[in-house]
Design a protein around this motif. Sequence first.
Motif, PDB file in Angstrom:
ATOM      1  N   HIS A  73      17.992  79.067  79.172  1.00  0.00           N
ATOM      2  CA  HIS A  73      18.736  78.943  80.422  1.00  0.00           C
ATOM      3  C   HIS A  73      17.885  79.456  81.593  1.00  0.00           C
ATOM      4  CE1 HIS A  73      22.622  77.441  79.272  1.00  0.00           C
ATOM      5  NE2 HIS A  73      22.710  78.325  78.288  1.00  0.00           N
ATOM      6  N   PRO A  74      16.771  78.820  81.910  1.00  0.00           N
ATOM      7  CA  PRO A  74      15.991  79.273  83.083  1.00  0.00           C
ATOM      8  C   PRO A  74      16.746  79.068  84.392  1.00  0.00           C
ATOM      9  CG  PRO A  74      15.119  77.205  82.232  1.00  0.00           C
ATOM     10  CD  PRO A  74      16.137  77.678  81.232  1.00  0.00           C
ATOM     11  N   ASP A  75      17.772  78.209  84.359  1.00  0.00           N
ATOM     12  CA  ASP A  75      18.546  77.973  85.585  1.00  0.00           C
ATOM     13  C   ASP A  75      19.408  79.162  85.957  1.00  0.00           C
ATOM     14  OD1 ASP A  75      21.567  76.660  84.386  1.00  0.00           O
ATOM     15  OD2 ASP A  75      19.872  77.176  83.095  1.00  0.00           O
ATOM     16  N   TYR A  76      19.482  80.178  85.115  1.00  0.00           N
ATOM     17  CA  TYR A  76      20.244  81.380  85.442  1.00  0.00           C
ATOM     18  C   TYR A  76      19.516  82.244  86.479  1.00  0.00           C
ATOM     19  CZ  TYR A  76      23.615  80.815  81.605  1.00  0.00           C
ATOM     20  OH  TYR A  76      24.619  80.374  80.780  1.00  0.00           O
ATOM     21  N   PHE A  77      18.275  81.890  86.785  1.00  0.00           N
ATOM     22  CA  PHE A  77      17.455  82.736  87.671  1.00  0.00           C
ATOM     23  C   PHE A  77      16.842  81.904  88.794  1.00  0.00           C
ATOM     24  CE2 PHE A  77      17.189  84.288  83.299  1.00  0.00           C
ATOM     25  CZ  PHE A  77      17.750  85.550  83.444  1.00  0.00           C
ATOM     26  N   ARG A  78      16.596  82.588  89.882  1.00  0.00           N
ATOM     27  CA  ARG A  78      15.883  81.969  91.010  1.00  0.00           C
ATOM     28  C   ARG A  78      14.771  82.914  91.447  1.00  0.00           C
ATOM     29  NH1 ARG A  78      16.329  81.828  96.698  1.00  0.00           N
ATOM     30  NH2 ARG A  78      18.132  83.225  96.628  1.00  0.00           N
ATOM     31  N   ALA A  79      13.552  82.466  91.249  1.00  0.00           N
ATOM     32  CA  ALA A  79      12.387  83.283  91.606  1.00  0.00           C
ATOM     33  C   ALA A  79      12.007  83.039  93.059  1.00  0.00           C
ATOM     34  CB  ALA A  79      11.211  82.949  90.688  1.00  0.00           C
ATOM     35  N   ALA A 127       8.399  83.037  85.382  1.00  0.00           N
ATOM     36  CA  ALA A 127       9.326  84.125  85.049  1.00  0.00           C
ATOM     37  C   ALA A 127      10.687  83.642  84.542  1.00  0.00           C
ATOM     38  CB  ALA A 127       9.494  85.046  86.250  1.00  0.00           C
ATOM     39  N   PRO A 128      11.376  82.681  85.182  1.00  0.00           N
ATOM     40  CA  PRO A 128      12.688  82.266  84.672  1.00  0.00           C
ATOM     41  C   PRO A 128      12.640  81.779  83.224  1.00  0.00           C
ATOM     42  CG  PRO A 128      12.370  81.447  86.903  1.00  0.00           C
ATOM     43  CD  PRO A 128      11.054  82.000  86.460  1.00  0.00           C
ATOM     44  N   THR A 129      11.614  81.019  82.877  1.00  0.00           N
ATOM     45  CA  THR A 129      11.494  80.519  81.504  1.00  0.00           C
ATOM     46  C   THR A 129      11.183  81.650  80.534  1.00  0.00           C
ATOM     47  OG1 THR A 129      10.697  78.395  82.355  1.00  0.00           O
ATOM     48  CG2 THR A 129      10.302  78.850  80.035  1.00  0.00           C
ATOM     49  N   ALA A 130      10.350  82.613  80.974  1.00  0.00           N
ATOM     50  CA  ALA A 130      10.021  83.743  80.109  1.00  0.00           C
ATOM     51  C   ALA A 130      11.251  84.607  79.851  1.00  0.00           C
ATOM     52  CB  ALA A 130       8.915  84.579  80.744  1.00  0.00           C
ATOM     53  N   LEU A 131      12.138  84.729  80.831  1.00  0.00           N
ATOM     54  CA  LEU A 131      13.321  85.559  80.661  1.00  0.00           C
ATOM     55  C   LEU A 131      14.326  84.928  79.695  1.00  0.00           C
ATOM     56  CD1 LEU A 131      13.796  86.707  84.367  1.00  0.00           C
ATOM     57  CD2 LEU A 131      13.372  88.209  82.405  1.00  0.00           C
ATOM     58  N   ARG A 132      14.662  83.680  79.921  1.00  0.00           N
ATOM     59  CA  ARG A 132      15.624  82.994  79.044  1.00  0.00           C
ATOM     60  C   ARG A 132      15.183  81.540  78.906  1.00  0.00           C
ATOM     61  NH1 ARG A 132      21.811  85.021  79.544  1.00  0.00           N
ATOM     62  NH2 ARG A 132      21.847  83.676  77.707  1.00  0.00           N
ATOM     63  N   MET A 167      15.307  91.227  89.634  1.00  0.00           N
ATOM     64  CA  MET A 167      14.119  91.797  89.021  1.00  0.00           C
ATOM     65  C   MET A 167      13.005  91.881  90.052  1.00  0.00           C
ATOM     66  SD  MET A 167      11.826  90.472  85.752  1.00  0.00           S
ATOM     67  CE  MET A 167      12.568  91.562  84.520  1.00  0.00           C
ATOM     68  N   LEU A 168      12.359  93.031  90.092  1.00  0.00           N
ATOM     69  CA  LEU A 168      11.203  93.241  90.961  1.00  0.00           C
ATOM     70  C   LEU A 168       9.948  93.152  90.108  1.00  0.00           C
ATOM     71  CD1 LEU A 168       9.988  94.022  93.725  1.00  0.00           C
ATOM     72  CD2 LEU A 168      10.253  96.424  93.031  1.00  0.00           C
ATOM     73  N   ILE A 169       9.022  92.290  90.511  1.00  0.00           N
ATOM     74  CA  ILE A 169       7.784  92.073  89.749  1.00  0.00           C
ATOM     75  C   ILE A 169       6.594  92.364  90.662  1.00  0.00           C
ATOM     76  CG2 ILE A 169       6.431  90.454  88.380  1.00  0.00           C
ATOM     77  CD1 ILE A 169       8.941  88.804  87.974  1.00  0.00           C
ATOM     78  N   ASP A 198      19.331  87.024  89.840  1.00  0.00           N
ATOM     79  CA  ASP A 198      20.245  86.594  88.786  1.00  0.00           C
ATOM     80  C   ASP A 198      21.361  85.761  89.422  1.00  0.00           C
ATOM     81  OD1 ASP A 198      22.019  86.253  86.750  1.00  0.00           O
ATOM     82  OD2 ASP A 198      22.329  88.389  86.342  1.00  0.00           O
ATOM     83  N   THR A 199      21.336  84.459  89.197  1.00  0.00           N
ATOM     84  CA  THR A 199      22.380  83.593  89.738  1.00  0.00           C
ATOM     85  C   THR A 199      23.470  83.332  88.713  1.00  0.00           C
ATOM     86  OG1 THR A 199      21.254  81.559  89.040  1.00  0.00           O
ATOM     87  CG2 THR A 199      20.675  82.460  91.200  1.00  0.00           C
ATOM     88  N   GLY A 200      23.201  83.536  87.431  1.00  0.00           N
ATOM     89  CA  GLY A 200      24.182  83.291  86.395  1.00  0.00           C
ATOM     90  C   GLY A 200      24.411  81.830  86.091  1.00  0.00           C
TER      91      GLY A 200
END
Length: 419
Positions: free
Chosen positions: A271-277, A263-268, A247-249, A86-88
């Motif tokens: 705002h997929p940029d809020y996450f770094r997989a 995963a980032p797109t599926a979460l939000r 998140m652990l997958i 979660d980078t926010g």
Amino acid sequence: MTTTEPGPATAPSPGRARRSALSLRDLVSEALAGVLQRPARSALTALGTVLGVGSFIAVLGLTGTAASQIDGRFSELTATEVTVQDTGGTDSGHVPLAFPADADTRVGRLNGVTAAGVCWKVRLAAGQAVRSTPARGTGSTAQTSLIAASPGALRAAGPSLAQGRTFDPYHDSHRERVAVLGAATAARLGITTVETRPAVFIGDTAFTVIGIVDDLERKPELLMSVLVPRSTAEHLWGPPGDERAHMLIATELGAARQVADEAPTALRPEHPDYFRAVPPPDPKALRSAVGDDLGQLFLVLAGVCLVIGSVGIANTTLVAVMERTGEIGLRRALGARGVHITAQFLAESTALGLLGGLIGTSAGTLTVVLVSAVRQWTPVIDPLAVATAPALGLATGLLAGLYPAWRAARIPPAEALRR
């Protein structure tokens, strides 16, 4: 040793001496006789080459076998693990927790995902600790981490339970005050069973212990923690602070990189940029790095053994030259040339090297097979290495015999006969 008989057309002049010749058959016969004349010494001399060549084969075989096992274990665990941080985004100060409440479900719908969940480290206020009794300053206290985790995070970690169970979506949705302890934390708190419904106190809040985790396939550091449902932690202590959630997958084999992309797109989606997989690294690169490190380390040891073996052969051959000075003088008096003496002692040292190479190759191969059988691994042996290893022993013996053979050829016949 034989002499050539000139025919009528090549009859030598009365003052011309006949030149002696040493056939290959005679050379091999003399070399074997020299080796077998002192079997105990020959065996000890060849031991260095046996160790060197055996180490060479064992190193290559065990390195390849270990690398193969590492690759397999990596594929089973690490290659099926994806972490989403979660980078926010650019406004992280306004989005303390970017993961939605149904993050487990959203990611769980992706093809190839077996389990997924959110977790973060809860920062307690000063003076708060995990205790086994409600009164502060009494009972057992554990200075341990408090982890907020969704049910999917525990499933993705692959827990092995010693007692009880883990919390489920019901506990999470109803903000139940339940806890799952790692085995080490439970031991420090004096909790050995969950049948009596023990409780731990975090600050002044009681949590019923419903399970004790004995082992984890992933994230073994959680064994030193107390885990509580995500919604409960967020309700009592708020969203994550300095240490952001992740998140652990757990995925099926081969699906990790695809899941990391989706995963980032599926979460939000907005705002997929809020996450770094973070997908798993390439297992081939890991295997290559491990294999190179092990190979370089143990090949140095094998090289040292070969050097020791060559020195032993050279020393023994030199001693044999000194002991057989009289024999050398007699051969020279009977017509043997210096090149014949050189060839004889070179053949003996080469035979010792070849013998050591053959035995070492067999011993190294047997070592790889036995270790693999004990560890229940599949042995991996390079056929090219097995085919060339005896030649390595032969070359070692040949090089080791150069100086002693040269010394033997330079002994004057008259001086040799006087000894």
